[in-house]
Motif scaffolding. Structure first.
Motif, PDB file in Angstrom:
ATOM      1  N   GLU A  92     -14.787  -3.151  -0.148  1.00 55.58           N
ATOM      2  CA  GLU A  92     -15.883  -2.692   0.712  1.00 55.58           C
ATOM      3  C   GLU A  92     -16.439  -3.843   1.564  1.00 55.58           C
ATOM      4  N   GLU A  93     -15.509  -4.664   2.059  1.00 59.08           N
ATOM      5  CA  GLU A  93     -15.854  -5.821   2.888  1.00 59.08           C
ATOM      6  C   GLU A  93     -15.089  -5.819   4.208  1.00 59.08           C
ATOM      7  N   ALA A  94     -14.546  -4.654   4.577  1.00 61.59           N
ATOM      8  CA  ALA A  94     -13.785  -4.565   5.827  1.00 61.59           C
ATOM      9  C   ALA A  94     -14.702  -4.826   7.020  1.00 61.59           C
ATOM     10  N   THR A  95     -14.178  -5.531   8.009  1.00 59.40           N
ATOM     11  CA  THR A  95     -14.908  -5.782   9.246  1.00 59.40           C
ATOM     12  C   THR A  95     -14.683  -4.610  10.207  1.00 59.40           C
ATOM     13  N   LEU A  96     -15.251  -4.708  11.391  1.00 54.44           N
ATOM     14  CA  LEU A  96     -15.029  -3.669  12.405  1.00 54.44           C
ATOM     15  C   LEU A  96     -13.627  -3.756  13.000  1.00 54.44           C
ATOM     16  N   TRP A  97     -12.876  -4.808  12.660  1.00 54.48           N
ATOM     17  CA  TRP A  97     -11.521  -4.947  13.223  1.00 54.48           C
ATOM     18  C   TRP A  97     -10.450  -5.043  12.130  1.00 54.48           C
ATOM     19  N   SER A  98     -10.771  -4.662  10.903  1.00 57.20           N
ATOM     20  CA  SER A  98      -9.780  -4.742   9.820  1.00 57.20           C
ATOM     21  C   SER A  98      -8.624  -3.773  10.044  1.00 57.20           C
ATOM     22  N   ASP A  99      -7.442  -4.168   9.527  1.00 54.31           N
ATOM     23  CA  ASP A  99      -6.251  -3.325   9.678  1.00 54.31           C
ATOM     24  C   ASP A  99      -6.072  -2.453   8.445  1.00 54.31           C
ATOM     25  N   GLN A 100      -4.905  -1.814   8.338  1.00 51.78           N
ATOM     26  CA  GLN A 100      -4.630  -0.904   7.224  1.00 51.78           C
ATOM     27  C   GLN A 100      -4.200  -1.678   5.975  1.00 51.78           C
ATOM     28  N   CYS A 137      -0.481  -2.758   8.855  1.00 51.59           N
ATOM     29  CA  CYS A 137      -0.524  -4.013   8.113  1.00 51.59           C
ATOM     30  C   CYS A 137       0.780  -4.791   8.294  1.00 51.59           C
ATOM     31  N   ASP A 138       0.664  -6.061   8.687  1.00 49.29           N
ATOM     32  CA  ASP A 138       1.853  -6.906   8.840  1.00 49.29           C
ATOM     33  C   ASP A 138       2.613  -7.041   7.525  1.00 49.29           C
ATOM     34  N   GLY A 139       1.874  -7.046   6.419  1.00 47.68           N
ATOM     35  CA  GLY A 139       2.504  -7.164   5.102  1.00 47.68           C
ATOM     36  C   GLY A 139       2.998  -5.847   4.543  1.00 47.68           C
ATOM     37  N   LYS A 140       2.866  -4.760   5.330  1.00 48.03           N
ATOM     38  CA  LYS A 140       3.370  -3.425   4.970  1.00 48.03           C
ATOM     39  C   LYS A 140       2.727  -2.865   3.688  1.00 48.03           C
ATOM     40  N   VAL A 141       1.462  -3.199   3.449  1.00 45.05           N
ATOM     41  CA  VAL A 141       0.723  -2.582   2.338  1.00 45.05           C
ATOM     42  C   VAL A 141       0.111  -1.299   2.888  1.00 45.05           C
ATOM     43  N   CYS A 143       0.545   3.345   2.912  1.00 46.97           N
ATOM     44  CA  CYS A 143       1.060   4.553   2.255  1.00 46.97           C
ATOM     45  C   CYS A 143       2.383   5.020   2.865  1.00 46.97           C
ATOM     46  N   SER A 144       2.775   4.464   3.996  1.00 46.94           N
ATOM     47  CA  SER A 144       4.069   4.795   4.593  1.00 46.94           C
ATOM     48  C   SER A 144       5.223   4.063   3.896  1.00 46.94           C
ATOM     49  N   GLU A 145       4.892   3.091   3.040  1.00 49.65           N
ATOM     50  CA  GLU A 145       5.907   2.265   2.382  1.00 49.65           C
ATOM     51  C   GLU A 145       6.118   2.703   0.935  1.00 49.65           C
ATOM     52  N   PRO A 146       7.377   2.839   0.491  1.00 48.64           N
ATOM     53  CA  PRO A 146       7.651   3.303  -0.886  1.00 48.64           C
ATOM     54  C   PRO A 146       6.988   2.451  -1.970  1.00 48.64           C
ATOM     55  N   LEU A 147       6.833   1.143  -1.722  1.00 43.63           N
ATOM     56  CA  LEU A 147       6.237   0.264  -2.732  1.00 43.63           C
ATOM     57  C   LEU A 147       4.793   0.640  -3.043  1.00 43.63           C
ATOM     58  N   TRP A 148       4.100   1.222  -2.057  1.00 47.07           N
ATOM     59  CA  TRP A 148       2.685   1.544  -2.215  1.00 47.07           C
ATOM     60  C   TRP A 148       2.419   3.049  -2.202  1.00 47.07           C
ATOM     61  N   ARG A 149       3.489   3.843  -2.351  1.00 44.27           N
ATOM     62  CA  ARG A 149       3.394   5.308  -2.394  1.00 44.27           C
ATOM     63  C   ARG A 149       4.282   5.793  -3.539  1.00 44.27           C
ATOM     64  N   LYS A 150       3.647   6.124  -4.677  1.00 43.69           N
ATOM     65  CA  LYS A 150       4.422   6.473  -5.855  1.00 43.69           C
ATOM     66  C   LYS A 150       3.707   7.564  -6.659  1.00 43.69           C
ATOM     67  N   THR A 151       4.468   8.245  -7.514  1.00 40.07           N
ATOM     68  CA  THR A 151       3.838   9.141  -8.487  1.00 40.07           C
ATOM     69  C   THR A 151       3.115   8.274  -9.520  1.00 40.07           C
ATOM     70  N   LEU A 152       2.194   8.883 -10.255  1.00 36.52           N
ATOM     71  CA  LEU A 152       1.446   8.123 -11.264  1.00 36.52           C
ATOM     72  C   LEU A 152       2.380   7.502 -12.310  1.00 36.52           C
ATOM     73  N   PRO A 153       3.380   8.231 -12.849  1.00 42.06           N
ATOM     74  CA  PRO A 153       4.299   7.580 -13.803  1.00 42.06           C
ATOM     75  C   PRO A 153       5.059   6.405 -13.167  1.00 42.06           C
ATOM     76  N   GLU A 154       5.464   6.551 -11.912  1.00 42.50           N
ATOM     77  CA  GLU A 154       6.149   5.445 -11.239  1.00 42.50           C
ATOM     78  C   GLU A 154       5.214   4.254 -11.062  1.00 42.50           C
ATOM     79  N   ARG A 172       1.426 -11.737  -6.718  1.00 40.18           N
ATOM     80  CA  ARG A 172       0.713 -11.466  -5.455  1.00 40.18           C
ATOM     81  C   ARG A 172       0.451  -9.968  -5.311  1.00 40.18           C
ATOM     82  N   TYR A 173       1.432  -9.146  -5.676  1.00 41.44           N
ATOM     83  CA  TYR A 173       1.234  -7.694  -5.609  1.00 41.44           C
ATOM     84  C   TYR A 173       0.120  -7.249  -6.561  1.00 41.44           C
ATOM     85  N   LEU A 174       0.092  -7.838  -7.758  1.00 41.65           N
ATOM     86  CA  LEU A 174      -0.961  -7.494  -8.717  1.00 41.65           C
ATOM     87  C   LEU A 174      -2.339  -7.868  -8.190  1.00 41.65           C
TER      88      LEU A 174
END
Length: 356
Positions: A92-100, A137-141, A143-154, A172-174
């Motif tokens: 909850e510290e995003a600026t007016l110009w923060s990315d995704q 996001c330049d780092g691809k974090v 919901c369009s990326e499989p690494l950050w879009r998973k079922t709860l068990p995954e 770093r991911y953690l």
């Protein structure tokens, strides 16, 4: 009172947007109100208003995206899901110009139907947010990326795997994941995700040390005489990188202490409140002052406006650094960061000696 009414009115207009273009227009209108309030109200009151705007935009984007999916023939969501955010949005510290910085948690076991729907949904949602003014996001974090879009068990399996691997990238991911916050959809899924994230974290000394190794890495900001180091070359010569020079180091220090104590708050100020109640750390109030200084400096860095949207380098300008009071507050904050980092470096060396 009038400022609060204007902000509330702007928030309400956001949720009635019927298209990504309308959503962007409502965002710029709300942004104009927030800019009028900047430096008029305390930074700790202003930031929640900014992030309330971002949350409402994200929630409306999710609704628009579901409608788009129906129009495209995908039908309604095949199961419950949660839209979550990370990074400065998570805190909850995003600026007016923060990315995704976001992701999705999908209910139940993976199957072909869910994969098909949420792959398309994640890509569309990221596009809707981009159309509303949030750069991808330049780092691809995202919901369009499989690494950050998973079922709860995954997700549960992924988080457990990251905790077992102490290499730089999974740690770093953690660290990114530790700032997760629920924004839209099924809140129960986000709660289960958090339980999976924190399971065994505080008791894992090897993992805590791996997080600490990441925490104590930062760019030099003071010389041997304690003078502020500014950029020497390039577009920002003479300026100071407030994001990576003081804001991120403080965020990292507070996060590390909270992970040690299983503190599950996501915002830095809330984390500090809980740390203070532990009565274990003597510098909490100093950290709070330095952090508020970092927030204030960051949101006041020079920005440019294009098509109603703001962008900033996160550098305090050379001109602003000539302000004696500002420079004094910055130097005091950086001296604190240096003291804290040195203490953490000693702690890390001691822990590594015990492990060897």
């Amino acid at each position: 009172m009038e400022a609060e009414w204007n902000t509330d009115h702007s928030y309400k207009s956001i949720v009635t947007a019927g298209s990504p273009r309308e959503l962007k227009d409502r965002r710029t209108a709300c942004q104009a109100v927030l800019l009028e309030q900047l430096n008029v109200i305390p930074i700790e009151e202003w930031m929640p208003r900014v992030n309330a705007m971002h949350d409402r935009i994200a929630q409306t984007a999710v609704t628009l995206c579901e409608a788009q999916m129906k129009e495209a023939g995908y039908g309604p969501p095949p199961c419950a899901y949660s839209f979550i955010v990370f990074g400065s949005a998570g805190r909850e510290e995003a600026t007016l110009w923060s990315d995704q910085d976001n992701g999705l948690i999908v209910e139940g076991e993976p199957d072909e139907g869910k994969n098909r729907y949420f792959q398309a949904f994640g890509a569309r949602l990221s596009d809707v947010l981009e159309a509303a003014g949030y750069e991808k996001c330049d780092g691809k974090v995202m919901c369009s990326e499989p690494l950050w879009r998973k079922t709860l068990p995954e997700w549960t399996a992924q988080l457990a795997a990251w905790k077992e691997q102490l290499e730089w990238e999974p740690v770093r991911y953690l660290i990114i994941a530790s700032d997760m916050r629920h924004v839209a959809g099924d809140e129960g899924l986000s709660a289960h995700w958090k339980e999976a994230f924190y399971a065994g974290f505080a008791e894992n000394s090897g993992l805590s040390n791996a997080v600490l190794r990441n925490t104590v890495r930062h760019k030099a900001t003071l010389n041997l005489l304690g003078q502020v180091l500014t950029e020497r070359f390039g577009d920002y010569a003479g300026g100071f990188d407030v994001k990576y020079g003081v804001y991120i180091p403080l965020v990292n220090i507070v996060r590390h202490l909270c992970l040690l104590h299983d503190i599950r708050a996501s915002s830095t100020l809330n984390r500090l409140d809980i740390l203070d109640k532990l009565h274990k750390y003597q510098h909490v109030e100093e950290i709070r002052r330095a952090f508020l200084t970092a927030l204030r400096l960051r949101v006041n860095t020079p920005y440019v406006m294009q098509d109603g949207l703001l962008s900033s380098s996160d550098y305090v300008s050379e001109k602003d650094l000539k302000n004696k009071r500002l420079m004094s507050e910055l130097r005091e904050s950086l001296l604190l960061v240096r003291r804290l980092h040195r203490a953490l470096q000693r702690q890390l060396r001691s822990a590594e000696r015990r492990q060897s």
